[in-house]
Enzyme design. Structure first.
Site, PDB file in Angstrom:
ATOM      1  N   GLU A  43      -4.732  25.931 -14.877  1.00  0.00           N
ATOM      2  CA  GLU A  43      -4.388  26.523 -13.685  1.00  0.00           C
ATOM      3  C   GLU A  43      -5.516  27.613 -13.315  1.00  0.00           C
ATOM      4  OE1 GLU A  43      -0.321  27.212 -12.769  1.00  0.00           O
ATOM      5  OE2 GLU A  43      -0.805  28.556 -11.352  1.00  0.00           O
ATOM      6  N   HIS A  47       5.781  28.322  -3.627  1.00  0.00           N
ATOM      7  CA  HIS A  47       6.213  29.024  -4.733  1.00  0.00           C
ATOM      8  C   HIS A  47       6.038  30.376  -4.500  1.00  0.00           C
ATOM      9  CE1 HIS A  47       6.760  25.123  -6.560  1.00  0.00           C
ATOM     10  NE2 HIS A  47       7.440  25.519  -7.669  1.00  0.00           N
ATOM     11  N   LYS A  76       0.941  15.074 -10.074  1.00  0.00           N
ATOM     12  CA  LYS A  76       1.039  16.245 -11.215  1.00  0.00           C
ATOM     13  C   LYS A  76      -0.346  15.800 -12.306  1.00  0.00           C
ATOM     14  CE  LYS A  76       2.826  19.895 -13.760  1.00  0.00           C
ATOM     15  NZ  LYS A  76       3.912  20.828 -13.948  1.00  0.00           N
ATOM     16  N   HIS A 132       9.257  32.238  -5.463  1.00  0.00           N
ATOM     17  CA  HIS A 132       9.466  33.085  -6.488  1.00  0.00           C
ATOM     18  C   HIS A 132      10.101  34.360  -5.958  1.00  0.00           C
ATOM     19  CE1 HIS A 132       6.416  30.810  -9.107  1.00  0.00           C
ATOM     20  NE2 HIS A 132       7.637  30.360  -9.523  1.00  0.00           N
ATOM     21  N   ASN A 184       1.537  25.004  -6.489  1.00  0.00           N
ATOM     22  CA  ASN A 184       2.204  26.207  -5.947  1.00  0.00           C
ATOM     23  C   ASN A 184       2.598  26.285  -4.801  1.00  0.00           C
ATOM     24  OD1 ASN A 184       2.194  27.285  -8.765  1.00  0.00           O
ATOM     25  ND2 ASN A 184       0.395  28.610  -8.507  1.00  0.00           N
ATOM     26  N   HIS A 219      15.839  26.785  -8.450  1.00  0.00           N
ATOM     27  CA  HIS A 219      14.496  27.041  -8.113  1.00  0.00           C
ATOM     28  C   HIS A 219      13.891  26.210  -6.990  1.00  0.00           C
ATOM     29  CE1 HIS A 219      10.239  27.281  -8.883  1.00  0.00           C
ATOM     30  NE2 HIS A 219      10.157  26.135  -9.014  1.00  0.00           N
ATOM     31  N   LYS A 222       2.926  23.214 -19.675  1.00  0.00           N
ATOM     32  CA  LYS A 222       3.281  24.704 -19.923  1.00  0.00           C
ATOM     33  C   LYS A 222       4.707  24.848 -20.615  1.00  0.00           C
ATOM     34  CE  LYS A 222       1.538  26.211 -15.293  1.00  0.00           C
ATOM     35  NZ  LYS A 222       2.098  26.923 -14.111  1.00  0.00           N
ATOM     36  N   ARG A 249       2.208  26.790 -36.678  1.00  0.00           N
ATOM     37  CA  ARG A 249       1.259  26.495 -35.851  1.00  0.00           C
ATOM     38  C   ARG A 249       0.963  25.440 -35.039  1.00  0.00           C
ATOM     39  NH1 ARG A 249      -0.755  29.510 -39.996  1.00  0.00           N
ATOM     40  NH2 ARG A 249      -0.851  31.655 -39.470  1.00  0.00           N
ATOM     41  N   GLU A 264      10.787  19.829  -4.994  1.00  0.00           N
ATOM     42  CA  GLU A 264       9.516  19.679  -5.773  1.00  0.00           C
ATOM     43  C   GLU A 264       8.965  18.206  -5.357  1.00  0.00           C
ATOM     44  OE1 GLU A 264       8.163  22.177  -7.303  1.00  0.00           O
ATOM     45  OE2 GLU A 264       9.726  23.434  -8.099  1.00  0.00           O
ATOM     46  N   ARG A 308      -5.102  23.257 -10.033  1.00  0.00           N
ATOM     47  CA  ARG A 308      -3.753  23.391 -10.045  1.00  0.00           C
ATOM     48  C   ARG A 308      -2.651  24.194  -9.463  1.00  0.00           C
ATOM     49  NH1 ARG A 308      -1.234  22.761 -16.167  1.00  0.00           N
ATOM     50  NH2 ARG A 308       1.088  22.666 -15.602  1.00  0.00           N
TER      51      ARG A 308
HETATM   52  N1  LIG Z   1       6.605  23.914 -17.583  1.00  0.00           N
HETATM   53  C1  LIG Z   1       6.604  23.729 -16.406  1.00  0.00           C
HETATM   54  O1  LIG Z   1       5.476  23.379 -15.729  1.00  0.00           O
HETATM   55  C2  LIG Z   1       7.612  23.875 -15.426  1.00  0.00           C
HETATM   56  C3  LIG Z   1       7.697  23.586 -14.176  1.00  0.00           C
HETATM   57  C4  LIG Z   1       8.798  23.533 -13.605  1.00  0.00           C
HETATM   58  C5  LIG Z   1      10.162  24.218 -13.738  1.00  0.00           C
HETATM   59  N2  LIG Z   1       9.925  24.915 -15.143  1.00  0.00           N
HETATM   60  C6  LIG Z   1      11.146  25.560 -15.715  1.00  0.00           C
HETATM   61  O2  LIG Z   1      12.245  24.564 -15.765  1.00  0.00           O
HETATM   62  C7  LIG Z   1      13.508  25.377 -15.791  1.00  0.00           C
HETATM   63  C8  LIG Z   1      14.589  24.727 -14.656  1.00  0.00           C
HETATM   64  O3  LIG Z   1      14.526  23.323 -15.166  1.00  0.00           O
HETATM   65  P1  LIG Z   1      15.813  22.517 -14.506  1.00  0.00           P
HETATM   66  O4  LIG Z   1      15.987  22.749 -13.226  1.00  0.00           O
HETATM   67  O5  LIG Z   1      15.765  21.226 -15.342  1.00  0.00           O
HETATM   68  O6  LIG Z   1      17.218  23.325 -14.932  1.00  0.00           O
HETATM   69  P2  LIG Z   1      17.874  23.247 -16.496  1.00  0.00           P
HETATM   70  O7  LIG Z   1      16.984  22.983 -17.620  1.00  0.00           O
HETATM   71  O8  LIG Z   1      18.612  24.707 -16.787  1.00  0.00           O
HETATM   72  O9  LIG Z   1      18.973  22.273 -16.209  1.00  0.00           O
HETATM   73  C9  LIG Z   1      20.181  22.348 -15.293  1.00  0.00           C
HETATM   74  C10 LIG Z   1      21.364  22.015 -15.503  1.00  0.00           C
HETATM   75  O10 LIG Z   1      21.337  20.578 -15.458  1.00  0.00           O
HETATM   76  C11 LIG Z   1      22.181  20.229 -16.762  1.00  0.00           C
HETATM   77  N3  LIG Z   1      21.630  18.994 -17.251  1.00  0.00           N
HETATM   78  C12 LIG Z   1      20.584  18.546 -17.703  1.00  0.00           C
HETATM   79  N4  LIG Z   1      20.325  17.358 -17.562  1.00  0.00           N
HETATM   80  C13 LIG Z   1      21.419  16.612 -17.023  1.00  0.00           C
HETATM   81  C14 LIG Z   1      22.055  15.276 -17.230  1.00  0.00           C
HETATM   82  N5  LIG Z   1      21.209  14.301 -17.256  1.00  0.00           N
HETATM   83  N6  LIG Z   1      23.199  15.322 -16.672  1.00  0.00           N
HETATM   84  C15 LIG Z   1      23.934  16.340 -16.384  1.00  0.00           C
HETATM   85  N7  LIG Z   1      23.709  17.579 -16.655  1.00  0.00           N
HETATM   86  C16 LIG Z   1      22.479  17.827 -16.992  1.00  0.00           C
HETATM   87  C17 LIG Z   1      21.734  21.284 -17.964  1.00  0.00           C
HETATM   88  O11 LIG Z   1      22.747  21.417 -18.874  1.00  0.00           O
HETATM   89  C18 LIG Z   1      21.705  22.456 -16.832  1.00  0.00           C
HETATM   90  O12 LIG Z   1      23.154  23.058 -16.583  1.00  0.00           O
HETATM   91  C19 LIG Z   1      12.994  26.735 -15.327  1.00  0.00           C
HETATM   92  O13 LIG Z   1      13.406  27.678 -16.413  1.00  0.00           O
HETATM   93  C20 LIG Z   1      11.724  26.701 -14.951  1.00  0.00           C
HETATM   94  O14 LIG Z   1      10.799  27.787 -15.267  1.00  0.00           O
HETATM   95  C21 LIG Z   1       9.017  24.446 -15.911  1.00  0.00           C
HETATM   96 ZN   LIG Z   2       8.699  24.658  -8.928  1.00  0.00          ZN
END
Ligand SMILES: NC(=O)c1ccc[n+]([C@@H]2O[C@H](COP(=O)([O-])OP(=O)(O)OC[C@H]3O[C@@H](n4cnc5c(N)ncnc54)[C@H](O)[C@@H]3O)[C@@H](O)[C@H]2O)c1
Ligand SMILES: [Zn+2]
Length: 361
Positions: free
Chosen positions: A235, A246, A225, A250, A243, A263, A141, A119, A183, A239
């Site tokens: 949100e 987005h 942020k 999306h 978006n 993305h 999130k 939990r 972003e 917040r």
């Molecule tokens: N929680 C939130 O508020 C929020 C906000 C925006 C996005 N997200 C989520 O984040 C995800 C996307 O995140 P992302 O773009 O970081 O993608 P990701 O985590 O898939 O990373 C992208 C790629 O980079 C590689 N990588 C990571 N760090 C590295 C480094 N330092 N050197 C070399 N390679 C590296 C990873 O192995 C992967 O192949 C989505 O699932 C999205 O929904 C969440």
């Molecule tokens: Zn985004």
């Protein structure tokens, strides 16, 4: 350079985002200062660990990482289960801290594991992609995808600390790096003309990942942020401004089955659509629309869209609206550094904007 600090004050927790070249070197000291439980577990991916595991281990002391794959298609409950299994195997108890060390996929999954294991155990975000450093790691999130849609399963679970070290971005593939920059442009366009101008001015140094240029850009993004999340943790209002780009973004990702775009790239197009719409309404000066388009173009070419049907994009936007809350909120920029939320965007004006941006019939 002393690290920069950004406070995030939400009803559920107040915590600090530390941003600085080499910030991870102080990780153990920061966690000790926060009196976070001394049994520390790291969730990461094989890729991230191969590049930066030694760096983290030097900062943290001996650690056996929990490694899970981090592609978007692995962002599902089965992978989170593997994190639970590893925690149970080592008898992790409530007096344990989980450190998420990776991109947004690892951050969202490890965050969800921390929110739900026993939990809830303390969580520290140590993001390693630009997107995760400026966005995903801050705000609480966490969650995973479901076969019927992205991010449908999750929780709000604020971390106890976020440690952002731009040094790890040196190994990030260029395309991933650019994806994060869209972003940053989003924050600039909606909330800070100064950040917008800085990205335009320092673009080359930023691309070279020069920490002098990068650190202030990341810190300003986190500040924006953090301010928004502090006002509206879950949100329901303020917040929403984050978006920007987005709504269409999306939809563009969904229509291309999450295969063609990163993305951030889809958000790049989404921002162009929203800005076009705003300009057509007379809500945004043409010069400001052009400044946004020029900054987006200056990052390099986006994947092609000439074969993507605007009818399908509109259908996907309508589908999202049904899943979320029945109202289509659109974030429209009103100047560089300012935006407003509207809920009266009609289908025809949306289609016209998509057409002008270059989508097919
Ligand atoms: N929680 C939130 O508020 C929020 C906000 C925006 C996005 N997200 C989520 O984040 C995800 C996307 O995140 P992302 O773009 O970081 O993608 P990701 O985590 O898939 O990373 C992208 C790629 O980079 C590689 N990588 C990571 N760090 C590295 C480094 N330092 N050197 C070399 N390679 C590296 C990873 O192995 C992967 O192949 C989505 O699932 C999205 O929904 C969440
Ligand atoms: Zn985004």
């Amino acid at each position: 350079m002393t690290p920069l600090r950004v406070d995030v004050a939400t009803p559920s927790r107040t915590y600090v985002v530390t941003i600085g070249d080499g910030a991870l070197e102080g990780l153990r000291a920061s966690l000790d200062a926060l009196k976070l439980p001394a049994r520390r577990f790291v969730a990461s991916s094989p890729t991230v660990w191969r590049f930066h595991g030694a760096y983290l281990a030097r900062a943290l002391g001996p650690v056996e990482p929990i490694l899970v794959p981090d592609g978007e298609r692995y962002k599902q409950l089965a992978t989170v289960s593997r994190i639970y299994d590893a925690l149970l195997e080592t008898h992790a108890d409530r007096a344990s801290t989980l450190i998420a060390f990776g991109g947004g996929v690892i951050g969202d999954m490890a965050g969800f594991a921390a929110a739900t294991y026993l939990r809830g155990i303390p969580l520290v975000q140590a993001p390693t992609t630009l997107l995760a450093q400026v966005d995903a790691a801050v705000g609480g999130k966490v969650g995973v995808n479901h076969p019927s849609g992205k991010n449908l399963i999750g929780a709000f679970y604020q971390p106890h600390a976020v440690v952002v070290d731009p040094a790890v971005l040196g190994t990030l593939p260029r395309r991933e790096f650019r994806a994060g920059l869209y972003e940053v442009i989003k924050y600039g366009m909606t909330s800070s003309a100064e950040l917008f101008d800085r990205v335009a001015r320092d673009r080359r140094a930023i691309f070279e990942r020069d920490p002098q240029a990068l650190t202030p850009v990341i810190a300003e993004s986190c500040r924006i942020k953090a301010a928004v999340v502090s006002q509206d943790e879950r949100e329901s209002g303020a917040r929403r401004i984050l978006n920007f780009g987005h709504t269409a973004g999306h939809a563009i990702e969904a229509v291309t089955r999450y295969r063609r775009f990163r993305h951030g790239e889809a958000v790049g197009y989404g921002m162009l659509v929203a800005a076009d719409l705003a300009a057509a309404r007379g809500a945004l000066a043409e010069a400001d629309r052009k400044a946004l388009a020029a900054l987006i173009a200056s990052l390099g070419p986006l994947p092609p869209i000439a074969d993507i049907s605007r009818t399908q994009v509109v259908a996907a936007i309508k589908h999202d609206k049904k899943v979320i809350d029945g109202t289509l909120h659109f974030i429209l920029p009103t100047a560089v550094g300012a935006a407003t939320v509207v809920d009266d965007v009609g289908e025809k004006e949306l289609k016209d904007a998509l057409k002008r941006v270059g989508f097919a019939k």
